[in-house]
Structures are given as structure tokens and as C-alpha cells.
Motif scaffolding. Structure first.
Motif, mmCIF file in Angstrom:
data_model
loop_
_atom_site.group_PDB
_atom_site.id
_atom_site.type_symbol
_atom_site.label_atom_id
_atom_site.label_comp_id
_atom_site.label_asym_id
_atom_site.label_seq_id
_atom_site.Cartn_x
_atom_site.Cartn_y
_atom_site.Cartn_z
ATOM 1 N N ILE A 174 0.854 -1.170 -0.396
ATOM 2 C CA ILE A 174 -0.206 -0.211 0.046
ATOM 3 C C ILE A 174 0.775 1.120 -0.310
ATOM 4 O O ILE A 174 0.516 2.324 -0.825
ATOM 5 C CB ILE A 174 -0.900 0.589 1.615
ATOM 6 N N ASN A 177 2.611 2.151 -3.096
ATOM 7 C CA ASN A 177 2.133 2.071 -4.682
ATOM 8 C C ASN A 177 1.573 3.238 -3.875
ATOM 9 O O ASN A 177 1.603 3.801 -5.081
ATOM 10 C CB ASN A 177 1.048 1.301 -4.580
ATOM 11 N N MET A 178 1.072 3.801 -2.918
ATOM 12 C CA MET A 178 1.031 5.122 -3.006
ATOM 13 C C MET A 178 2.147 5.624 -3.306
ATOM 14 O O MET A 178 1.887 7.215 -4.158
ATOM 15 C CB MET A 178 0.396 5.545 -1.442
ATOM 16 N N ASN A 181 2.360 7.343 -7.081
ATOM 17 C CA ASN A 181 1.667 7.427 -7.118
ATOM 18 C C ASN A 181 1.686 8.842 -7.192
ATOM 19 O O ASN A 181 0.822 9.643 -6.690
ATOM 20 C CB ASN A 181 -0.218 7.098 -7.310
ATOM 21 N N ALA A 185 3.280 8.338 2.666
ATOM 22 C CA ALA A 185 1.931 6.946 3.172
ATOM 23 C C ALA A 185 3.441 6.920 4.126
ATOM 24 O O ALA A 185 3.880 5.886 4.335
ATOM 25 C CB ALA A 185 0.840 6.968 2.542
ATOM 26 N N ALA A 359 -3.870 2.313 -6.289
ATOM 27 C CA ALA A 359 -3.655 2.432 -6.112
ATOM 28 C C ALA A 359 -3.403 3.781 -6.639
ATOM 29 O O ALA A 359 -3.132 4.917 -7.029
ATOM 30 C CB ALA A 359 -2.308 2.725 -5.149
ATOM 31 N N VAL A 363 -5.348 7.406 -6.127
ATOM 32 C CA VAL A 363 -4.722 8.043 -5.438
ATOM 33 C C VAL A 363 -4.779 9.011 -5.553
ATOM 34 O O VAL A 363 -5.543 10.814 -5.246
ATOM 35 C CB VAL A 363 -3.168 8.258 -5.623
ATOM 36 N N THR A 373 -5.341 12.067 3.280
ATOM 37 C CA THR A 373 -3.714 10.853 3.251
ATOM 38 C C THR A 373 -4.602 9.314 4.263
ATOM 39 O O THR A 373 -4.347 8.572 3.506
ATOM 40 C CB THR A 373 -2.441 10.877 3.928
ATOM 41 N N ILE A 376 -7.637 8.398 2.016
ATOM 42 C CA ILE A 376 -7.267 7.540 0.530
ATOM 43 C C ILE A 376 -6.147 6.198 0.944
ATOM 44 O O ILE A 376 -7.101 4.882 0.854
ATOM 45 C CB ILE A 376 -6.361 8.151 -0.061
ATOM 46 N N ILE A 377 -5.639 5.891 2.565
ATOM 47 C CA ILE A 377 -5.179 4.996 3.008
ATOM 48 C C ILE A 377 -6.022 3.873 3.274
ATOM 49 O O ILE A 377 -6.425 2.400 2.545
ATOM 50 C CB ILE A 377 -4.359 5.003 4.110
ATOM 51 N N ILE A 380 -7.545 2.752 0.090
ATOM 52 C CA ILE A 380 -7.075 1.686 -1.156
ATOM 53 C C ILE A 380 -6.870 0.017 -0.061
ATOM 54 O O ILE A 380 -7.638 -0.598 -1.284
ATOM 55 C CB ILE A 380 -5.785 2.129 -0.963
#
Length: 439
Positions: A174, A177-178, A181, A185, A359, A363, A373, A376-377, A380
Motif C-alpha cells: 500500500i 504504490n501510494m 503515484n 504515506a 492505487a 490516489v 491521506t 485514501i489509505i 485503498i
């Protein structure tokens, strides 16, 4: 029409009407590929090439099945079953039966949770632990759908919340990949973001155990697949060898991070110790492969299905269409993002493989919608996990079925996938959406 939606819907409908899940995956992939403009011949080619993506996993499960059968021949499962029978007893005392069921539920939940974080062997414990206790579960009148939900909970909840074992891998995927993009995090913030979604899984588990499947269900006492017809003779030496083989398997799994190497190590310990005769090795491996053939072929088909979905390019199109629909509404955006995650994961069958796909899409979509943030975590992580419980091609459902159907009385779709989908995906969806709104 979006090819991803078509492929997944076709696959799910065929599975629900009891078409074999391997055929359902293949037909869904073919129809999705044609709808997505890939063309029939190219779809077949992409699906065939994609089968190799799960070849290692399929071989791993086959060898784990062989190891499970070999352990069964040492007499260790029989010893454990005899111990449990003495503890449980064979009387009709309702209170004692209730306490025995509660103890079994607790131990299975504990072992399955440990399989993700403490001793990360994933589903390797299921073919060893579950088949020998099926007759005990029958005596207690346990509804196997309750056991399926317990096992799936233990295979899912720990890795999305705890940053250890498979959880460290999942949460690392996670974060990585965040970052790729454009949104950094911290790993330490992921458990906080996933706390509410995990609570949703806990709620679903409690509903399954105490409400939906609390009543008794009758099963026949049938022969277990892979069990010898005659009663197995065992000694202290064979039991010690079995314990050492299990320890060797766990250690090699930890060191090599390979289920293939781990299963081979366990088999070698049994062969060298003499608990498994060399002349029996061929039969043991064959029986083990038969027991795990179902899960192996489903994983292969799921890999081909995922390859076709990616080839269509309609995953990006799905998100673009969703973006146009939601406008500036955060609530609607979160709802559609989770729906997208559900469809993708239900098709691919792996939350780990879904994260890199979603992701890339979530994002920018999340930032445009004004999510924090942490939110979004949560989106995802929840979207990735959605479908892992309940997906016909997920090892979180295939593993429990492989153990519970050892005597042919547990249907993969209606006894594992549907119960786990209803009790886990629905609360996970709701609690994940709530997390995105308040974080």
C-alpha cells in the motif's frame, strides 16, 4: 459496457448456479475479453499466457497437500483427535457441548490469525488441522459455514491491520504504490487507517457465530479424502518425527519465504526419519495432489482471468466513468471507489495483486475529491481486501473449502463464498466507507 463488470458478473452468476468455478473463470474471461475489444483469439492467447502467473502457487499447494497426507500417516492427527474426543466427551450434556464448540472456535480463530502474522504459513495449516476434526465437528453438530467464516476471518483480518508477517507485506505494498503515484504515506499510519474496516470484519464474524450459524447442522460421518482405509499404526517415534517435520516446515517457510521449499523440507524429515516409507512416497504425493488439485486449478484459472482483465484496459475506463458520475461528492466518490475495488478483487481473487492496480487509480481520484491521506489509505486498503473474503478464486476461501470438504460435504460457493461474502464484505464495505468519511 465495461468489460471488467461483464467478466466479473458472468463469472459470479455462473459460479452461483453451480458451474465449476474454473469453467466460470474461463468463460468470464473469454466474454470479458471479447466485450473489451481484445478479440477472441487474442483473449485465448492472453488467458493461456496468464496461467503461468500462478504456477508456483499451484505447485506450492500440491506439495502442501502431499505434506498434509504424509503427516496424517504418522498418526499425529489421530493423537490430536483422540485428545479432543476425551476432552469433549461423547455425552449429550448441552452445556458441555456449547463449551467445547466455543473452545474449538476460539482455537481455530487463534491458529488462523497466527498463520498470517506470528507464524506466516497462510493456509498451509488447514489441510493438516481441519480434516481430522471433521467427525468431532459432526458430533457437536457444528455448522461448517461457521468454521468457514472463522478461518476466512483469521486469513484476512490480521494482515490488513497488524504490520507483521503478511501484514507487513500488504501494508508495504500500500505504502509503496501510494508513493509511486505521488502520495507519501507512513507505514505507521496504515494500522490506524485500517482499524475501522477491521472492526467491520469482527462484527461480521460475531454475527456469523452467534446469530446466522449458531444452530446445529447434521453431516454424515464419511471417509476423509487421502485417509487410509485401514487404521494407521503409530509410535512415539512417528509422532516426534511429525512434530519435527512441522517445525522444519515452519522454519523453512520463514527463511526461504517459499511454500515449495517448506513442504519439501517437511517431507524430507519424514522420509529420512522413516516415518514415511520411500515406497509410499509416490502414493502420498499423488493423494496430496488430488486433495489440493481444486485449489491449484482455480488459482491457475484466476491468474489467466486477471491477465485478460488487465489486457482490456477497462479498469482505467471504469474509474474514469466513476469519476464523471460522482462529481464533487466525497460520499459518492468513496462509495464508487469501494465498488470498483470489490469488482476488481472478486475477479482477480487476491487483495495483494489488486493494490497496485487500484492505487494507480485511487490516489489521483482521492486527491481530486479532497480526501485526507488516512482516508485514501483506508479506501485503498479496504478496496483491496473487499472480495478477498467471498471471491471464488481467493485462497482465503479456497483454503477453508479444501479442509472442510475433505469428506465431500462442503460446497465451495454456497458454504464458503456466499457466507463469507455476506458476513465480511458487507460490513467491511460499510466500515471502510465510514472510515473514509471521518478520517
Amino acid at each position: 459496457m465495461n468489460a471488467v463488470l461483464v467478466a466479473v458478473i458472468v463469472m459470479l452468476i455462473l459460479s452461483l448456479v453451480r458451474v465449476h468455478v474454473v469453467l466460470a473463470l474461463a468463460i468470464g474471461a473469454l466474454i470479458g475479453g471479447v466485450v473489451g475489444g481484445v478479440g477472441f483469439e487474442q483473449t485465448v492467447s492472453v488467458f493461456s499466457d496468464g496461467l503461468g502467473g500462478s504456477a508456483t502457487v499451484a505447485l506450492s499447494y500440491a506439495l502442501l497437500g502431499a505434506f498434509a497426507v504424509a503427516i496424517a500417516r504418522t498418526g499425529l492427527p489421530e493423537v490430536l483427535v483422540n485428545f479432543v474426543v476425551r476432552f469433549v466427551g461423547r455425552n449429550e450434556d448441552t452445556r458441555k457441548k456449547a463449551l467445547s464448540k466455543a473452545l474449538i472456535f476460539f482455537l481455530l480463530a487463534l491458529v488462523s490469525c497466527f498463520s498470517q502474522n506470528v507464524v506466516p504459513v497462510h493456509i498451509a495449516f488447514i489441510p493438516i488441522l481441519i480434516p481430522p476434526i471433521l467427525k468431532i465437528l459432526n458430533e457437536l453438530g457444528v455448522d461448517r459455514r461457521a468454521i468457514a467464516t472463522i478461518l476466512t476471518f483469521g486469513l484476512t483480518a490480521p494482515y490488513i491491520f497488524l504490520p507483521y508477517g503478511f501484514g507487513a507485506i500488504f501494508q508495504g505494498i500500500i505504502a509503496d504504490n501510494m508513493a509511486q503515484n505521488g502520495l507519501d504515506a507512513e507505514l505507521s499510519s496504515i494500522p490506524r487507517a485500517m482499524a475501522l474496516p477491521t472492526l467491520g470484519l469482527v462484527v461480521g464474524l460475531l454475527i456469523a457465530i452467534f446469530i446466522t450459524y449458531r444452530k446445529s447442522r447434521s453431516y454424515e460421518n464419511r471417509e476423509i479424502v487421502g485417509a487410509a482405509v485401514e487404521k494407521q499404526l503409530y509410535s512415539k517415534g512417528s509422532i516426534i518425527s511429525a512434530v519435527l517435520a512441522i517445525i522444519a516446515t515452519l522454519i523453512m517457510q520463514w527463511i526461504s519465504e517459499s511454500m515449495i521449499i517448506a513442504a519439501l523440507a517437511g517431507l524430507m524429515v519424514l522420509l529420512v526419519s522413516g516415518s514415511l516409507k520411500w515406497k509410499e512416497a509416490d502414493d502420498v504425493v499423488t493423494e496430496g495432489m488430488k486433495m489440493m488439485a481444486f485449489i491449484s486449478f482455480v488459482m491457475l484459472a484466476a491468474s489467466g482471468f486477471a491477465a485478460v482483465i488487465r489486457e482490456t484496459g477497462h479498469v482505467d475506463l471504469l474509474v474514469t466513468q466513476a469519476s464523471a458520475i460522482v462529481g464533487e461528492s466525497q460520499a459518492a466518490a468513496a462509495l464508487l471507489m469501494l465498488l470498483i475495488g470489490l469488482f476488481i478483487t472478486m475477479g482477480i481473487g487476491s487483495s495483494f495483486a489488486t493494490i497496485p492496480i487500484i492505487a494507480t487509480l485511487f490516489v489521483p481520484l482521492g486527491l481530486d475529491a479532497g480526501f485526507s491521506t488516512l482516508a485514501i489509505i483506508a479506501l485503498i486498503g479496504t478496496a483491496g481486501a473487499l472480495g478477498d473474503a467471498g471471491a471464488p478464486a481467493s485462497d482465503s476461501t479456497l483454503g477453508p473449502t479444501a479442509g472442510l470438504n475433505a469428506d465431500g460435504q462442503h460446497n465451495h460457493i454456497w458454504d464458503t463464498c456466499v457466507p463469507t461474502f455476506l458476513h465480511f464484505n458487507i460490513p467491511l464495505f460499510l466500515f471502510g466507507w465510514l472510515a473514509s468519511m471521518i478520517l
